[in-house]
Write a protein that holds these residues in place. Structure first.
Motif, PDB file in Angstrom:
ATOM      1  N   PRO A 125       0.827  -1.210   0.000  1.00  0.00           N
ATOM      2  CA  PRO A 125       0.000   0.000   0.000  1.00  0.00           C
ATOM      3  C   PRO A 125       0.861   1.260   0.000  1.00  0.00           C
ATOM      4  O   PRO A 125       1.999   1.254   0.472  1.00  0.00           O
ATOM      5  N   TYR A 126       0.289   2.344  -0.524  1.00  0.00           N
ATOM      6  CA  TYR A 126       1.042   3.589  -0.626  1.00  0.00           C
ATOM      7  C   TYR A 126       0.127   4.788  -0.422  1.00  0.00           C
ATOM      8  O   TYR A 126      -1.104   4.677  -0.514  1.00  0.00           O
ATOM      9  N   GLY A 127       0.747   5.915  -0.152  1.00  0.00           N
ATOM     10  CA  GLY A 127      -0.004   7.149   0.033  1.00  0.00           C
ATOM     11  C   GLY A 127       0.934   8.331  -0.033  1.00  0.00           C
ATOM     12  O   GLY A 127       2.119   8.183  -0.332  1.00  0.00           O
ATOM     13  N   ALA A 128       0.414   9.515   0.248  1.00  0.00           N
ATOM     14  CA  ALA A 128       1.196  10.739   0.149  1.00  0.00           C
ATOM     15  C   ALA A 128       1.013  11.580   1.396  1.00  0.00           C
ATOM     16  O   ALA A 128      -0.075  11.643   1.973  1.00  0.00           O
ATOM     17  N   VAL A 129       2.096  12.233   1.799  1.00  0.00           N
ATOM     18  CA  VAL A 129       2.090  13.172   2.923  1.00  0.00           C
ATOM     19  C   VAL A 129       2.719  14.465   2.426  1.00  0.00           C
ATOM     20  O   VAL A 129       3.846  14.452   1.929  1.00  0.00           O
ATOM     21  N   SER A 130       1.990  15.569   2.545  1.00  0.00           N
ATOM     22  CA  SER A 130       2.410  16.812   1.903  1.00  0.00           C
ATOM     23  C   SER A 130       2.353  18.006   2.838  1.00  0.00           C
ATOM     24  O   SER A 130       1.503  18.066   3.735  1.00  0.00           O
ATOM     25  N   ASN A 131       3.231  18.979   2.597  1.00  0.00           N
ATOM     26  CA  ASN A 131       3.200  20.238   3.334  1.00  0.00           C
ATOM     27  C   ASN A 131       2.306  21.260   2.646  1.00  0.00           C
ATOM     28  O   ASN A 131       2.699  22.418   2.446  1.00  0.00           O
ATOM     29  N   ASP A 159      -7.168  19.372   0.286  1.00  0.00           N
ATOM     30  CA  ASP A 159      -8.005  19.537  -0.903  1.00  0.00           C
ATOM     31  C   ASP A 159      -7.209  20.074  -2.096  1.00  0.00           C
ATOM     32  O   ASP A 159      -7.441  19.671  -3.242  1.00  0.00           O
ATOM     33  N   TYR A 160      -6.289  20.983  -1.830  1.00  0.00           N
ATOM     34  CA  TYR A 160      -5.458  21.525  -2.914  1.00  0.00           C
ATOM     35  C   TYR A 160      -4.590  20.427  -3.518  1.00  0.00           C
ATOM     36  O   TYR A 160      -4.472  20.306  -4.741  1.00  0.00           O
ATOM     37  N   GLN A 161      -4.006  19.588  -2.656  1.00  0.00           N
ATOM     38  CA  GLN A 161      -3.152  18.517  -3.150  1.00  0.00           C
ATOM     39  C   GLN A 161      -3.971  17.387  -3.779  1.00  0.00           C
ATOM     40  O   GLN A 161      -3.519  16.747  -4.726  1.00  0.00           O
ATOM     41  N   ARG A 162      -5.189  17.174  -3.279  1.00  0.00           N
ATOM     42  CA  ARG A 162      -6.067  16.176  -3.898  1.00  0.00           C
ATOM     43  C   ARG A 162      -6.369  16.562  -5.339  1.00  0.00           C
ATOM     44  O   ARG A 162      -6.317  15.725  -6.251  1.00  0.00           O
ATOM     45  N   ALA A 163      -6.691  17.821  -5.551  1.00  0.00           N
ATOM     46  CA  ALA A 163      -6.977  18.293  -6.903  1.00  0.00           C
ATOM     47  C   ALA A 163      -5.748  18.182  -7.785  1.00  0.00           C
ATOM     48  O   ALA A 163      -5.839  17.834  -8.971  1.00  0.00           O
ATOM     49  N   LYS A 164      -4.581  18.465  -7.214  1.00  0.00           N
ATOM     50  CA  LYS A 164      -3.336  18.393  -7.987  1.00  0.00           C
ATOM     51  C   LYS A 164      -3.055  16.958  -8.426  1.00  0.00           C
ATOM     52  O   LYS A 164      -2.710  16.705  -9.586  1.00  0.00           O
ATOM     53  N   LEU A 165      -3.198  16.004  -7.514  1.00  0.00           N
ATOM     54  CA  LEU A 165      -2.967  14.606  -7.861  1.00  0.00           C
ATOM     55  C   LEU A 165      -3.956  14.148  -8.933  1.00  0.00           C
ATOM     56  O   LEU A 165      -3.579  13.463  -9.893  1.00  0.00           O
ATOM     57  N   ASP A 166      -5.219  14.521  -8.772  1.00  0.00           N
ATOM     58  CA  ASP A 166      -6.230  14.103  -9.740  1.00  0.00           C
ATOM     59  C   ASP A 166      -5.954  14.702 -11.119  1.00  0.00           C
ATOM     60  O   ASP A 166      -6.087  14.018 -12.141  1.00  0.00           O
ATOM     61  N   THR A 167      -5.563  15.974 -11.154  1.00  0.00           N
ATOM     62  CA  THR A 167      -5.241  16.631 -12.418  1.00  0.00           C
ATOM     63  C   THR A 167      -4.061  15.954 -13.102  1.00  0.00           C
ATOM     64  O   THR A 167      -4.023  15.841 -14.335  1.00  0.00           O
ATOM     65  N   ALA A 168      -3.111  15.486 -12.297  1.00  0.00           N
ATOM     66  CA  ALA A 168      -1.912  14.838 -12.834  1.00  0.00           C
ATOM     67  C   ALA A 168      -2.148  13.370 -13.183  1.00  0.00           C
ATOM     68  O   ALA A 168      -1.207  12.673 -13.566  1.00  0.00           O
ATOM     69  N   GLY A 169      -3.378  12.895 -13.056  1.00  0.00           N
ATOM     70  CA  GLY A 169      -3.683  11.507 -13.380  1.00  0.00           C
ATOM     71  C   GLY A 169      -3.302  10.528 -12.298  1.00  0.00           C
ATOM     72  O   GLY A 169      -3.124   9.334 -12.569  1.00  0.00           O
ATOM     73  N   LEU A 170      -3.221  11.005 -11.054  1.00  0.00           N
ATOM     74  CA  LEU A 170      -2.789  10.146  -9.949  1.00  0.00           C
ATOM     75  C   LEU A 170      -3.902   9.958  -8.919  1.00  0.00           C
ATOM     76  O   LEU A 170      -3.656   9.874  -7.714  1.00  0.00           O
ATOM     77  N   GLY A 171      -5.126   9.859  -9.410  1.00  0.00           N
ATOM     78  CA  GLY A 171      -6.259   9.662  -8.517  1.00  0.00           C
ATOM     79  C   GLY A 171      -6.212   8.356  -7.757  1.00  0.00           C
ATOM     80  O   GLY A 171      -6.892   8.198  -6.735  1.00  0.00           O
ATOM     81  N   ARG A 172      -5.407   7.405  -8.226  1.00  0.00           N
ATOM     82  CA  ARG A 172      -5.291   6.118  -7.545  1.00  0.00           C
ATOM     83  C   ARG A 172      -4.602   6.241  -6.187  1.00  0.00           C
ATOM     84  O   ARG A 172      -4.682   5.317  -5.369  1.00  0.00           O
ATOM     85  N   ILE A 173      -3.929   7.352  -5.943  1.00  0.00           N
ATOM     86  CA  ILE A 173      -3.335   7.583  -4.628  1.00  0.00           C
ATOM     87  C   ILE A 173      -4.440   8.094  -3.712  1.00  0.00           C
ATOM     88  O   ILE A 173      -4.791   9.270  -3.710  1.00  0.00           O
ATOM     89  N   ARG A 174      -5.025   7.193  -2.942  1.00  0.00           N
ATOM     90  CA  ARG A 174      -6.171   7.546  -2.121  1.00  0.00           C
ATOM     91  C   ARG A 174      -5.790   8.046  -0.735  1.00  0.00           C
ATOM     92  O   ARG A 174      -6.468   8.891  -0.162  1.00  0.00           O
ATOM     93  N   VAL A 175      -4.747   7.500  -0.152  1.00  0.00           N
ATOM     94  CA  VAL A 175      -4.300   7.970   1.158  1.00  0.00           C
ATOM     95  C   VAL A 175      -3.516   9.263   0.957  1.00  0.00           C
ATOM     96  O   VAL A 175      -2.501   9.287   0.262  1.00  0.00           O
ATOM     97  N   LEU A 176      -4.007  10.342   1.544  1.00  0.00           N
ATOM     98  CA  LEU A 176      -3.380  11.646   1.376  1.00  0.00           C
ATOM     99  C   LEU A 176      -3.508  12.439   2.669  1.00  0.00           C
ATOM    100  O   LEU A 176      -4.607  12.585   3.206  1.00  0.00           O
TER     101      LEU A 176
END
Length: 252
Positions: free
Chosen positions: A139-145, A149-166
């Motif tokens: 399993p994988y996810g992302a942790v961001s500074n 919601d801003y990073q969720r939109a960024k991941l989705d725009t970049a085609g990385l919606g499969r990263i659900r843990v954020l």
């Protein structure tokens, strides 16, 4: 958080000591600097007549020479919009010009906010890494500074919606390198710190911060930078691309 908590790690496939992977977003998964440079040039042209070298200097000052302003945002001293405008004002001043008034600054901000998402792209090595982790059952996810919601939109725009843990800084009221934000990532991922890898491009925030929470921190050094002397002894592992990660953590 918008994402649901996953089941505990027990029973999941584990390869060696790695049961999960957490990743930084900007400059690790997403080429934010490239997107910022393109958007900056597009929307700032009406405010500054610069040579090619001038634009390079302008963009690099905005993306790499304004960390102190961004740190004020992370600390809650200014808003996200304010830090963007202040960075632009610094760059314009360096170029010998300025916004004529507050209305011009707000117009620039609106144009930049509309343009930047159009240029956001994932690095080419991201999808192959996620494919490898999926195939291995890790399993994988992302942790961001930045905020969720801003990073969720960024991941989705970049085609990385499969990263659900954020996890964003609004999840626990803390930013990297604070251990609390990494621990929230572990909670959502459902893995133990000692069995989880964290990968990011900032040696202090990502690698040393992750280690302070008990994770295995790995520095993603895409450009071959030298480590700052004050942290050189604290960064044991580095990779130049995400394609190196599967072999390093034993899933290939």
């Amino acid at each position: 958080m918008a994402d649901s908590v996953l089941a505990p790690a027990a029973g999941r496939p584990s390869h060696g000591t790695v049961a999960g992977v957490l990743l930084d977003i900007d400059e690790t998964l997403v080429d934010l600097e490239g997107a910022m440079h393109q958007a900056l040039r597009e929307v700032t042209a009406p405010y500054a007549a610069l040579t090619e070298a001038g634009w390079t200097e302008f963009c690099l000052m905005f993306t790499r020479g304004s960390d102190d302003i961004y740190d004020r945002y992370v600390a809650g001293e200014i808003t996200f919009a304010e830090q963007r405008v202040q960075r632009a004002e610094r760059c314009l001043a360096n170029a010998g010009t300025a916004f004529v008034d507050g209305a011009a600054a707000l117009a620039w901000l609106g144009a930049y906010e509309a343009a930047q998402p159009n240029y956001v792209r994932a690095f080419q090595d991201v999808v192959p890494l996620l494919d490898a982790l999926d195939a291995a059952g890790v399993p994988y996810g992302a942790v961001s500074n930045n905020v969720h919601d801003y990073q969720r939109a960024k991941l989705d725009t970049a085609g990385l919606g499969r990263i659900r843990v954020l996890v964003g800084i609004d999840a626990v009221g803390a930013a990297k390198p604070d251990p609390a934000i990494f621990r929230e990532g572990l909670r959502l991922l459902g893995t133990a710190a000692e069995a989880t890898v964290y990968v990011g491009d900032n040696p202090r925030h990502d690698v040393i911060g992750a280690a302070s929470a008990g994770l295995r921190g790995i520095w993603l050094n895409r450009s071959g930078r030298a480590l700052p002397e004050d942290v050189a002894g604290s960064v044991a592992e580095q990779i130049t691309g995400l394609g190196e990660l599967p072999a390093l953590i034993g899933i290939t």
